[in-house]
Design an enzyme around this catalytic site. Structure first.
Site, short mmCIF file in Angstrom:
data_model
loop_
_atom_site.label_atom_id
_atom_site.label_comp_id
_atom_site.label_asym_id
_atom_site.label_seq_id
_atom_site.Cartn_x
_atom_site.Cartn_y
_atom_site.Cartn_z
N ASP A 133 14.13 52.69 56.12
CA ASP A 133 13.59 53.34 56.39
C ASP A 133 11.87 54.10 57.57
OD1 ASP A 133 15.94 53.90 55.42
OD2 ASP A 133 15.72 54.84 53.76
N LYS A 158 22.72 55.54 56.99
CA LYS A 158 22.79 55.65 55.53
C LYS A 158 22.80 56.68 54.94
CE LYS A 158 18.92 53.34 53.99
NZ LYS A 158 18.19 54.95 52.87
N CYS A 202 14.93 52.77 47.71
CA CYS A 202 15.75 52.37 49.13
C CYS A 202 15.30 50.76 49.59
CB CYS A 202 15.97 52.70 50.77
SG CYS A 202 16.51 54.30 50.94
#
Ligand code: VGL
Ligand code: ZN
Length: 208
Positions: A12, A109, A154
């Site tokens: 990310d 995701k 994450c």
């Protein structure tokens, strides 16, 4: 030194998680030069993108709540995040300095409106797969190295699922930054990863 095939999982590194973004992680962009330098050392490189639709279940605005409150929805604890990483928006793009040339696979995701997904293996219902483990197993990759944003969300969730799925997991700490919500969460999640046998190291300790 490992004989097993390895993979770097870059989590990310998107505009919204970098300074100036909607869910900015302090110094989130500082890790980018380290990530760029490391990437060529791995057999495979996977980059992930948080990728939400407008009105996503994790957005405070969806529930008319204040950002960073914690709600329980369908038995799952959910932090109310500011709107972030809306699919196709600038905030969801990779940071422009992230070198994508070594990236073999991009996993998105959080695309389901009703399920958040911190982990890049399993969404937060802990049932819905992203498919990443099929890719890794297909290449007989067992040794995973994690970097990116955010350490305590994450990265943490991905690492814990990886261990649960039978992979070896290492966290490259100086190539991660955390949100630390609630305060102390980075320390607490690092502790939980260590307790699960995860190796925590800095990039200059890599022996690949
Ligand atoms: C993340 C909060 C909400 C992360 C994603 O990438 O760690 N954190 N969505
Ligand atoms: Zn998100």
């Amino acid at each position: 030194m490992t004989q097993e095939k390895n993979c770097l999982i870059i989590t990310d590194i998107q505009n919204d998680f970098c300074p100036g973004g909607a869910l900015a992680v302090s110094e989130g962009d500082k890790i980018i030069p380290i990530v760029n330098r490391m990437a060529s050392k791995f057999d495979k490189v996977v980059a992930t993108q948080d990728w939400h639709s407008p009105g996503h279940i994790s957005f405070a605005s969806t529930h008319r709540k204040q950002p960073y409150e914690i709600m329980t929805i369908d038995g799952i604890q959910q932090v109310m995040w500011p709107d972030h990483c809306v699919a196709g928006s600038f905030g969801a793009d990779f940071h422009r300095d992230l070198d994508l040339r070594e990236v073999d696979l991009i996993i998105r995701k959080g695309n389901d409106l009703n399920i958040d997904s911190y982990s890049t293996f399993l969404e937060n219902d802990k049932k819905t797969l992203t498919g990443l483990h099929f890719y890794l197993q297909g290449f007989e990759i067992k040794d995973l190295y994690f970097c990116g944003l955010a350490t305590d969300y994450c990265v943490f969730s991905s690492v814990m699922d990886a261990v649960e799925m039978g992979f070896h997991a290492s966290v490259i700490l100086d190539a991660c930054r955390g949100v630390d919500v609630p305060a102390g969460n980075v320390t607490a999640t690092l502790q939980r990863m260590k307790e699960r046998g995860v190796r925590i190291l800095n990039h200059n300790e890599l022996s690949l």
